[in-house]
Design an enzyme around this catalytic site. Structure first.
Site, PDB file in Angstrom:
ATOM      1  N   ARG A  68     -16.209   1.535  -5.344  1.00 45.49           N
ATOM      2  CA  ARG A  68     -15.458   2.670  -5.910  1.00 45.49           C
ATOM      3  C   ARG A  68     -14.912   2.332  -7.288  1.00 45.49           C
ATOM      4  O   ARG A  68     -14.342   1.258  -7.495  1.00 45.49           O
ATOM      5  CB  ARG A  68     -14.287   2.992  -4.983  1.00 45.49           C
ATOM      6  N   HIS A  88      -9.059  -5.485  -3.183  1.00 43.85           N
ATOM      7  CA  HIS A  88      -8.376  -5.421  -4.474  1.00 43.85           C
ATOM      8  C   HIS A  88      -8.074  -6.839  -4.915  1.00 43.85           C
ATOM      9  O   HIS A  88      -7.560  -7.643  -4.130  1.00 43.85           O
ATOM     10  CB  HIS A  88      -7.080  -4.611  -4.371  1.00 43.85           C
ATOM     11  N   HIS A 112      -8.682  -3.224   0.616  1.00 49.59           N
ATOM     12  CA  HIS A 112      -8.035  -2.123  -0.093  1.00 49.59           C
ATOM     13  C   HIS A 112      -8.624  -0.753   0.214  1.00 49.59           C
ATOM     14  O   HIS A 112      -7.881   0.193   0.456  1.00 49.59           O
ATOM     15  CB  HIS A 112      -8.146  -2.414  -1.589  1.00 49.59           C
ATOM     16  N   GLU A 168      -8.209   1.971 -16.919  1.00 53.56           N
ATOM     17  CA  GLU A 168      -8.310   1.039 -15.795  1.00 53.56           C
ATOM     18  C   GLU A 168      -9.668   0.354 -15.850  1.00 53.56           C
ATOM     19  O   GLU A 168     -10.595   0.848 -16.514  1.00 53.56           O
ATOM     20  CB  GLU A 168      -8.134   1.774 -14.459  1.00 53.56           C
ATOM     21  N   ARG A 224     -13.867  -4.582  -9.513  1.00 48.90           N
ATOM     22  CA  ARG A 224     -12.971  -5.268  -8.579  1.00 48.90           C
ATOM     23  C   ARG A 224     -13.658  -6.381  -7.786  1.00 48.90           C
ATOM     24  O   ARG A 224     -13.060  -7.430  -7.547  1.00 48.90           O
ATOM     25  CB  ARG A 224     -12.395  -4.252  -7.587  1.00 48.90           C
TER      26      ARG A 224
HETATM   27  C1  LIG Z   1      -1.606   0.378  -2.377  1.00 53.81           C
HETATM   28  C2  LIG Z   1      -2.668   1.390  -2.708  1.00 53.81           C
HETATM   29  C3  LIG Z   1      -2.834   1.832  -4.008  1.00 53.81           C
HETATM   30  C4  LIG Z   1      -3.818   2.776  -4.322  1.00 53.81           C
HETATM   31  N1  LIG Z   1      -3.917   3.238  -5.598  1.00 53.81           N
HETATM   32  C5  LIG Z   1      -4.794   4.238  -5.860  1.00 53.81           C
HETATM   33  C6  LIG Z   1      -4.836   4.840  -7.144  1.00 53.81           C
HETATM   34  O1  LIG Z   1      -4.071   4.488  -8.033  1.00 53.81           O
HETATM   35  N2  LIG Z   1      -5.741   5.836  -7.354  1.00 53.81           N
HETATM   36  C7  LIG Z   1      -6.607   6.269  -6.391  1.00 53.81           C
HETATM   37  O2  LIG Z   1      -7.409   7.161  -6.641  1.00 53.81           O
HETATM   38  N3  LIG Z   1      -6.563   5.703  -5.152  1.00 53.81           N
HETATM   39  C8  LIG Z   1      -5.679   4.723  -4.867  1.00 53.81           C
HETATM   40  N4  LIG Z   1      -5.634   4.195  -3.623  1.00 53.81           N
HETATM   41  C9  LIG Z   1      -6.485   4.768  -2.585  1.00 53.81           C
HETATM   42  C10 LIG Z   1      -5.902   6.113  -2.177  1.00 53.81           C
HETATM   43  O3  LIG Z   1      -4.505   6.021  -2.142  1.00 53.81           O
HETATM   44  C11 LIG Z   1      -6.416   6.541  -0.829  1.00 53.81           C
HETATM   45  O4  LIG Z   1      -7.804   6.441  -0.775  1.00 53.81           O
HETATM   46  C12 LIG Z   1      -6.021   7.981  -0.562  1.00 53.81           C
HETATM   47  O5  LIG Z   1      -4.635   8.144  -0.702  1.00 53.81           O
HETATM   48  C13 LIG Z   1      -6.449   8.366   0.828  1.00 53.81           C
HETATM   49  O6  LIG Z   1      -5.932   9.638   1.100  1.00 53.81           O
HETATM   50  P1  LIG Z   1      -6.249  10.276   2.503  1.00 53.81           P
HETATM   51  O7  LIG Z   1      -5.512  11.551   2.555  1.00 53.81           O
HETATM   52  O8  LIG Z   1      -7.696  10.261   2.740  1.00 53.81           O
HETATM   53  O9  LIG Z   1      -5.636   9.211   3.565  1.00 53.81           O
HETATM   54  P2  LIG Z   1      -4.122   8.766   3.803  1.00 53.81           P
HETATM   55  O10 LIG Z   1      -3.265   9.074   2.657  1.00 53.81           O
HETATM   56  O11 LIG Z   1      -4.137   7.365   4.270  1.00 53.81           O
HETATM   57  O12 LIG Z   1      -3.689   9.702   5.015  1.00 53.81           O
HETATM   58  C14 LIG Z   1      -4.284   9.545   6.287  1.00 53.81           C
HETATM   59  C15 LIG Z   1      -3.479  10.366   7.275  1.00 53.81           C
HETATM   60  O13 LIG Z   1      -4.156  10.445   8.527  1.00 53.81           O
HETATM   61  C16 LIG Z   1      -3.221  10.204   9.589  1.00 53.81           C
HETATM   62  N5  LIG Z   1      -3.996   9.725  10.748  1.00 53.81           N
HETATM   63  C17 LIG Z   1      -4.850   8.687  10.803  1.00 53.81           C
HETATM   64  N6  LIG Z   1      -5.395   8.617  12.035  1.00 53.81           N
HETATM   65  C18 LIG Z   1      -4.879   9.644  12.758  1.00 53.81           C
HETATM   66  C19 LIG Z   1      -5.042  10.102  14.098  1.00 53.81           C
HETATM   67  N7  LIG Z   1      -5.845   9.485  14.977  1.00 53.81           N
HETATM   68  N8  LIG Z   1      -4.347  11.183  14.504  1.00 53.81           N
HETATM   69  C20 LIG Z   1      -3.491  11.812  13.667  1.00 53.81           C
HETATM   70  N9  LIG Z   1      -3.292  11.411  12.377  1.00 53.81           N
HETATM   71  C21 LIG Z   1      -3.981  10.351  11.944  1.00 53.81           C
HETATM   72  C22 LIG Z   1      -2.280   9.187   8.973  1.00 53.81           C
HETATM   73  O14 LIG Z   1      -1.095   9.098   9.713  1.00 53.81           O
HETATM   74  C23 LIG Z   1      -2.115   9.786   7.578  1.00 53.81           C
HETATM   75  O15 LIG Z   1      -1.202  10.848   7.609  1.00 53.81           O
HETATM   76  C24 LIG Z   1      -4.667   3.246  -3.296  1.00 53.81           C
HETATM   77  C25 LIG Z   1      -4.508   2.804  -1.987  1.00 53.81           C
HETATM   78  C26 LIG Z   1      -3.513   1.888  -1.690  1.00 53.81           C
HETATM   79  C27 LIG Z   1      -3.360   1.429  -0.270  1.00 53.81           C
END
Ligand SMILES: Cc1cc2nc3c(=O)[nH]c(=O)nc-3n(C[C@H](O)[C@H](O)[C@H](O)COP(=O)(O)OP(=O)(O)OC[C@H]3O[C@@H](n4cnc5c(N)ncnc54)[C@H](O)[C@@H]3O)c2cc1C
Length: 511
Positions: free
Chosen positions: A369, A227, A334, A111, A273
Site C-alpha cells: 500500500r 510499518h 501495520h 510521504e 515501507r
Molecule cells: C497507527 C495507525 C496509523 C495509520 N495512519 C494512516 C494514515 O495516516 N493514512 C491512511 O490512509 N491510513 C492510515 N492507517 C490505516 C487506516 O487507519 C486504516 O486502514 C483505516 O482506518 C481502516 O478503517 P476501517 O473503517 O476499515 O477499519 P477500522 O477503523 O479499524 O474499524 C473497524 C471497525 O470494525 C469493528 N469490528 C471489527 N470486527 C467486528 C465484529 N466481528 N463485529 C462488530 N464490529 C467489528 C471494530 O470494532 C471497528 O469499529 C493507519 C493505521 C494505524 C493503525
C-alpha cells in the site's frame, strides 16, 4: 426478527461514512463490537491522499500507487481511486472534517513513495481522530441505530444470497439474528495477529474470517505491511511514528549514529515501507542492536511541535524530548493489503454481501500500500457500494486480473493439542510469518495453526470469538505466504528473494 435495508458491521471510517450515505436510501443498523470509536481509524496520523495540489494530478497519484503495488494493483480500481478521491475529500469537508490549512488553502505534506506533496491532514498528526470524531458525531445526530458491544459472529446466507447476520451481545452473552437486504462488512484489519503491531485491539481479522466461513473469496492475504518506525521503549506498546516525520526531513541512524538508509537504496529514508523495514532489521542485526533511531533534532522545533504535536506529546510523556534526543524505533505489523475480494462496486462473490475499508481487497494496494491510500480507499469505495445498491451502477465483473484459486491445504495434525492463547498466536505469526519469511518457518506455522483450529472450543464471548477469527485469518495469511514462492511488495521470502514473472497473479483462497 428485525429487518433493515442495510446492516453495516464496523464503525471506523469505512463503516461510518458508508452508513451516512446509506441512511438517505433506507433503514441502517451499525453493529460494532466495542464502543463506536474503538477502531484503527482514530489512530491514523499521516493523513489522506488525494491529488488536489496545484502541481499534482490523478495520473501522478495513479503512477505512484502502481509503483508501490509492485505489479499487482488492479489498475481499474486504482484509476477509480485517484479520480474520485477529490470528490470524496469534498464530502468529508462537508461532513465537517477540519483539514489543516495554510493561508486558507488545504495544507499538503509529502510521504514516502509519493512523488509530490498530496497528503491532507487534520490537527497535525491527529487526522484519524478528527475523522472518527466528526463522522461518529454525524452518525449519532442523524439517529442511525448503532449497537455497541455487539460482535458479528456469522453471516447468514441462503442459496448464495445474504439474509443477515448473527451477533453476540457482548454484555449479556446472548446471540441475536438481524435480517437485511445488504450486509456491508467494514471490520478493519488484522494487525493483532502479530506480537508487535500499531493496530487497535479490535483488529483481529473478524470480517475476513466471517466472510471466508460464509463462502466468500479472500485475496492477496500474503501481503501484510509492516510499518518501519514505531516507538520502541521498554513496556510501551508500539506507537506509530508517522512516515510524514521522514517526509518532513527526519532520518534514520544506526546505534553508532550513522545515517544508514542511503547505503541500502537511493531513495534512502523515503523508500517504500517494506524496503525501509527490512533495511532496519538488517542494520540492527549488523550492529548487534534490536533497534535503530529516528533523528529529527536538526528540524526547527516549531516544525516538530506544530506538525507532530501528538507524537511530540506522546514521546515527552514517556520521558523522551524528540527535539533534543533520538527516537528509538523498530518495525511493527501495520496494514492488511489483502482481504475480502470485491469488484469495483465493493461487491463480493456472495449476492448482497459487500466489503469496504481495510477488510476489503479492492485491488487498489496490490502487493504494497502507498502511504495514506487506505483512508481514501474507504470513502471512495463506500460511496460506490451505495451507488450499486441503489442501482445507479450496473453489475460489473469481480475480475482483478490474473488469479489462481486455492483452498486451505489439508495438514496432518496431531489429534490433541492444547488450544492456543492470543499471545502464543501473535508470537508464532511474528516469528514465522513476519517481515522476512522462509519455507520452513511458514510450514511450521501452517501446521500449528491447523492444529489449533481443530482444538478450539466453541466460542462463547468476545475474546474466544476473536481468537477463532485470528486463527482462521492467520491461516489464510500463512498459507498464501507459503504458496507465493517469490518476493514481491511487502511479502519477502529469504528462500526466494527475487520477484518472478510467473508469480504476477493473485492468490485467491476460498472454501
Ligand atoms: C497507527 C495507525 C496509523 C495509520 N495512519 C494512516 C494514515 O495516516 N493514512 C491512511 O490512509 N491510513 C492510515 N492507517 C490505516 C487506516 O487507519 C486504516 O486502514 C483505516 O482506518 C481502516 O478503517 P476501517 O473503517 O476499515 O477499519 P477500522 O477503523 O479499524 O474499524 C473497524 C471497525 O470494525 C469493528 N469490528 C471489527 N470486527 C467486528 C465484529 N466481528 N463485529 C462488530 N464490529 C467489528 C471494530 O470494532 C471497528 O469499529 C493507519 C493505521 C494505524 C493503525
Amino acid at each position: 426478527m428485525k429487518q433493515y435495508d442495510y446492516i453495516i458491521v464496523g464503525s471506523g471510517i469505512a463503516g461510518l461514512y458508508t452508513a451516512l450515505l446509506a441512511k438517505k436510501q433506507g433503514s441502517v443498523l451499525i453493529i460494532t463490537k466495542g464502543s463506536i470509536d474503538d477502531c484503527n481509524t482514530k489512530y491514523a496520523q499521516g493523513g489522506i491522499a488525494a491529488a488536489i495540489g496545484k502541481n499534482d494530478s490523478p495520473e501522478t497519484h495513479f503512477k505512484d500507487t502502481l509503483a508501490a503495488g509492485d505489479g499487482l494493483c488492479n489498475t481499474e480500481a486504482v484509476r477509480i481511486l485517484v479520480n474520485e478521491a477529490s470528490a470524496r475529500i469534498a464530502d468529508l469537508v462537508n461532513f465537517g472534517v477540519p483539514f489543516d490549512t495554510v493561508d486558507g488553502e488545504i495544507s499538503l505534506t509529502l510521504e514516502a513513495a509519493h512523488s509530490t506533496p498530496r497528503i491532507l491532514h487534520a490537527g497535525g498528526d491527529a487526522t484519524g481522530e478528527h475523522m472518527e470524531v466528526t463522522l461518529s458525531g454525524q452518525a449519532r445526530s442523524s439517529k442511525i441505530q448503532v449497537l455497541e458491544d455487539c460482535l458479528a459472529t456469522e453471516i447468514l446466507v441462503e442459496k448464495g444470497v445474504v439474509k443477515g447476520v448473527k451477533a453476540l451481545d457482548c454484555r449479556t452473552g446472548s446471540i441475536e439474528e438481524f435480517n437485511c437486504c445488504y450486509l456491508i462488512l467494514a471490520t478493519g484489519g488484522a494487525g493483532q495477529l502479530y506480537k508487535f503491531s500499531t493496530n487497535s485491539d479490535v483488529a483481529t481479522g473478524d470480517g475476513v474470517a466471517l466472510a471466508f466461513n460464509a463462502g466468500a473469496e479472500i485475496a492477496d492475504m500474503e501481503f501484510f505491511q509492516f510499518h518501519p518506525t514505531t516507538l520502541c521503549l521498554p513496556g510501551v506498546t508500539p506507537f506509530l511514528i508517522s512516515e510524514a516525520v521522514r517526509g518532513e526531513g527526519g532520518v534514520l541512524r544506526n546505534v553508532d549514529g550513522h545515517r544508514f538508509m542511503p547505503d541500502y537504496t537511493p531513495e534512502a529514508d523515503l523508500a517504500p515501507r517494506d524496503v525501509v523495514a527490512r533495511s532496519i532489521l538488517y542494520e540492527a542485526k549488523r550492529t548487534g542492536s534490536d533497534r535503530v533511531f529516528l533523528d529529527v533534532t536538526h528540524l526547527p522545533p516549531h516544525v516538530i511541535t506544530t506538525r507532530f504535536p501528538h507524537i511530540y506529546r506522546f514521546c515527552l510523556d514517556h520521558g523522551l524530548d524528540i527535539i533534543k534526543g533520538l527516537i528509538p524505533v523498530a518495525p511493527a505489523a501495520h496494514y492488511m493489503m489483502g482481504g475480502i475480494k470485491t469488484n469495483s462496486w465493493g461487491e463480493t462473490n456472495i449476492t448482497g454481501l459487500f466489503a469496504v475499508g481495510e477488510t476489503a481487497c479492492t485491488g487498489v494496494h496490490g502487493a504494497n500500500r502507498l502511504a495514506s491510500n487506505s483512508l481514501v480507499e474507504a470513502v471512495v469505495f463506500g460511496k460506490r457500494i451505495i451507488a450499486r445498491t441503489t442501482k445507479e451502477a450496473e453489475a460489473s465483473s469481480n475480475d482483478q486480473g490474473e488469479e489462481i484459486r486455492y483452498s486451505l491445504s489439508q495438514r496432518r495434525v496431531p489429534k490433541t493439542v492444547p488450544p492456543p492463547s492470543r499471545s502464543a498466536l501473535q508470537q508464532l505469526l511474528w516469528d514465522k510469518v513476519g517481515i522476512i519469511r522462509h519455507k520452513e518457518g511458514l510450514t511450521e506455522a501452517a501446521d500449528v495453526l491447523a492444529a489449533w483450529q481443530k482444538s478450539l472450543p466453541q466460542p462463547t464471548d468476545r475474546p474466544s470469538y476473536e481468537l477463532n477469527n485470528m486463527v482462521i485469518t492467520g491461516r489464510l495469511v500463512t498459507e498464501a505466504a507459503l504458496l507465493r514462492e517469490e518476493s514481491r511488495g511487502a511479502h519477502f521470502r529469504s528462500d526466494f528473494p527475487q520477484s518472478l514473472p510467473q508469480w504476477q497473479h493473485h492468490i485467491i483462497l476460498a472454501k
